[in-house]
Write an enzyme that holds these catalytic residues in place. Sequence first.
Site, PDB file in Angstrom:
ATOM      1  N   SER A   1       0.859  -1.189   0.000  1.00 41.40           N
ATOM      2  CA  SER A   1       0.000   0.000   0.000  1.00 41.40           C
ATOM      3  C   SER A   1       0.889   1.231   0.000  1.00 41.40           C
ATOM      4  CB  SER A   1      -0.930   0.057   1.217  1.00 41.40           C
ATOM      5  OG  SER A   1      -1.469   1.357   1.395  1.00 41.40           O
TER       6      SER A   1
ATOM      7  N   TYR B   1      -2.969   0.728  10.626  1.00 46.24           N
ATOM      8  CA  TYR B   1      -2.749   0.351   9.230  1.00 46.24           C
ATOM      9  C   TYR B   1      -1.472   1.004   8.702  1.00 46.24           C
ATOM     10  CZ  TYR B   1      -3.752  -0.318   4.238  1.00 46.24           C
ATOM     11  OH  TYR B   1      -3.675  -0.663   2.908  1.00 46.24           O
TER      12      TYR B   1
END
Length: 256
Positions: A134, A147
């Site tokens: 990501s 995250y």
Amino acid sequence: MEAVQDAGVVVTGAGGGIGAALARRFAAEGARVVVNDLDARKAEAVAEEIGGTAVPGDASAIVADARDALGGTVDVYCANAGVGFQDGDLGAALDERTWAAAWDVNLMAHVRAAHALLPDWLERGAGRFVSTVSAAGLLTMIGAPSYSVTKHGAYAFAEWLSLTYRHRGIAVHAVCPQGVRTDMLAATGSAGDLVLQPTAIEPEAVADALLKGIEEDRFLILPHPEVADFYQARADDPERWLTTMNHIQQKWEAAR
């Protein structure tokens, strides 16, 4: 593509989203694909669609079963399973379970898989580890501390694998997209709507970027090319970059 033709490929978290797109693309390129997901029905559905083999279960502990399903050898391992949380900020009560789950799935599952794979790969002098990281692993994501932090860890681990083992035949790829139209993006709420949705791409575009990166033997794969500029800006002037991100944070807070 010669690099994946008839290769034994494992894709974790492949019951949908990016994982399913990766599984389909590898199968289309002639690979033999193991489809993993915690949801056995989703894994079996994708496996049936592509002519692969479903190996459902915890992504941290499937290497042995996946190796057996592929006839003894895993050539490519895609550590794609991940969890995303919108924690908000740290002003509320600390949710230790959220952080523990993020560490376990977003980072430690990669570490455990590599630990299980490396002895065989080093003996053969060949292996390919794909980490779905990501852009948050290069930058950050507002409203999502667990995250963001664990994706930074996933990127650092992929980087360490590459610099440590590339001379021994191990290829590593870190895939760092921004928004991708998946259930995970839908669950990010207003922060995702503000930051990610405007430039979101389809999962198939991530698969295309990975296969191109494999063909070109590149470590860092950016399905959103503009992330390279953001990453450069962050390194060149951290204060300016943090100020810009804080403005986005304030905009998000005002809209909540």
